[in-house]
Scaffold this active site. Structure first.
Site, mmCIF file in Angstrom:
data_model
loop_
_atom_site.group_PDB
_atom_site.id
_atom_site.type_symbol
_atom_site.label_atom_id
_atom_site.label_comp_id
_atom_site.label_asym_id
_atom_site.label_seq_id
_atom_site.Cartn_x
_atom_site.Cartn_y
_atom_site.Cartn_z
ATOM 1 C CE LYS A 48 -3.689 -2.588 2.157
ATOM 2 N NZ LYS A 48 -4.374 -3.078 3.341
ATOM 3 C CD GLN A 103 -3.543 -4.843 6.427
ATOM 4 O OE1 GLN A 103 -3.658 -3.800 5.802
ATOM 5 N NE2 GLN A 103 -3.862 -6.011 5.898
ATOM 6 C CG ASP A 144 -10.056 -0.614 4.821
ATOM 7 O OD1 ASP A 144 -9.662 -1.134 3.757
ATOM 8 O OD2 ASP A 144 -9.391 -0.608 5.871
HETATM 9 N N1 GUN Z 1 -6.876 -7.188 5.983
HETATM 10 C C1 GUN Z 1 -7.116 -7.955 4.901
HETATM 11 N N2 GUN Z 1 -7.733 -7.231 3.929
HETATM 12 C C2 GUN Z 1 -7.872 -5.972 4.430
HETATM 13 C C3 GUN Z 1 -8.421 -4.774 3.911
HETATM 14 O O1 GUN Z 1 -8.939 -4.717 2.773
HETATM 15 N N3 GUN Z 1 -8.355 -3.690 4.729
HETATM 16 C C4 GUN Z 1 -7.827 -3.742 5.979
HETATM 17 N N4 GUN Z 1 -7.845 -2.615 6.714
HETATM 18 N N5 GUN Z 1 -7.315 -4.851 6.497
HETATM 19 C C5 GUN Z 1 -7.337 -5.956 5.719
#
Ligand code: GUN
Length: 297
Positions: A54, A98, A121
């Site tokens: 990211k 995350q 998200d």
């Molecule tokens: N963990 C696995 N996929 C995601 C996601 O799309 N966003 C976040 N914040 N954590 C994750």
């Protein structure tokens, strides 16, 4: 006949080029640099890789990013304070915590604490509710990536029977919802299957478009699909390591046999996966743009 391969990696590249242009335009015309804060609690190797990807994507697209890595024993109160700090930081338009979080932290409380306009998200209940009634500005990243993959592969969803397998909050529930929304939503007829579904194959065989997100290798086999189905495999299962120590990935669909019957299918890796971070970048730009037009829906 073997299915057409839907190459998410290529589609993702194309969208990232568009996003880079949008970022430049925001900078030039509005003087705004979109900013994303990522928070990683603990040392989970998979999460570390995702957060790193990211950060790298932000840097490539000209998006400002701040990465905060904090120890697994961080208290919930300290994490909430950090989220609140970013809620008030004008350089930050998107906040991503995350998941999964360590067990002593209530993930719902953390998600609730994120300012909905910075919830890139699309996990906050306000944004989930807006998604449900069709008024949202943000769409959750993986489901939005699936919608975009289908659109850009000229696969219509209108009037089709979309069968979703898996009812997670991150993929199954939101994609089912986006598919049933009137245009510009999917306008499809939707069946959502889950672990409580009796005779799963009877439903998956009815699918024109089958979306699978269950986290189980080869959960869908050739006998469970009809000829000409479009298959979207969201699964990313680590089934071992190469001699060089690289993870061997496989999807939720038995690719080898299902591709013989499908009209089109996403591979793993290189299908849905690359789209998720791309759509996160898109949401971050959208959050910055929302600020620019002052639109609070
Ligand atoms: N963990 C696995 N996929 C995601 C996601 O799309 N966003 C976040 N914040 N954590 C994750």
């Amino acid at each position: 006949m073997a299915a057409k391969l839907i190459k998410g990696a290529e589609i993702s590249k194309q969208i990232r080029e568009e996003i880079a242009k949008e970022v430049q335009e925001l900078k030039d015309k509005q003087g705004i640099t979109p900013g994303l804060a990522t928070i990683l609690v603990g040392e989970d190797p998979g999460s570390k890789v995702y957060v790193g990807q990211k950060e790298k994507a932000c840097s490539k697209l000209g998006i400002y990013s701040e990465r905060i890595d904090i120890p697994a024993d961080t208290s919930e109160a300290d994490l909430l304070d950090l989220v609140k700090k970013f809620n008030h930081d004008p350089k930050i338009h998107g906040i991503l915590v995350q998941l999964p979080l360590p067990k002593h932290i209530d993930a719902s409380r953390v998600i609730y604490a994120i300012e909905p306009d910075k919830d890139v998200d699309c996990f906050h209940p306000v944004n989930v509710g807006k998604l449900m009634i069709g008024t949202g500005r943000f769409f959750p990243c993986t489901p939005n990536g699936i919608m975009e993959i289908l659109k850009r592969s000229d696969i219509p969803t209108e009037g089709k029977h979309v069968v979703v397998v898996g009812r997670s909050n991150i993929v199954g529930k939101p994609i089912a919802n986006m598919m049933l929304q009137p245009p510009p939503g999917g306008n499809a007829t939707v069946t959502l299957c889950h672990t409580g579904t009796k005779d799963l194959a009877a439903f998956t065989r009815m699918a024109d478009i089958l979306i699978v997100a269950v986290g189980k290798p080869k959960a869908i086999t050739a006998d469970m699909v009809k000829e000409g189905v479009v298959v979207i495999d969201v699964g990313v299962n680590r089934i071992g390591k190469t001699a060089e120590g690289k993870a061997i990935l496989t999807g939720d669909v038995d690719f080898g046999s299902v591709q013989e019957k499908a009209a089109a299918i996403t591979p793993v890796p290189g299908g849905v996966g690359p789209m998720t971070i791309t759509m996160l970048m898109k949401n971050t730009v959208e959050a910055a743009r929302g600020l620019a037009v002052g639109s609070k829906q």
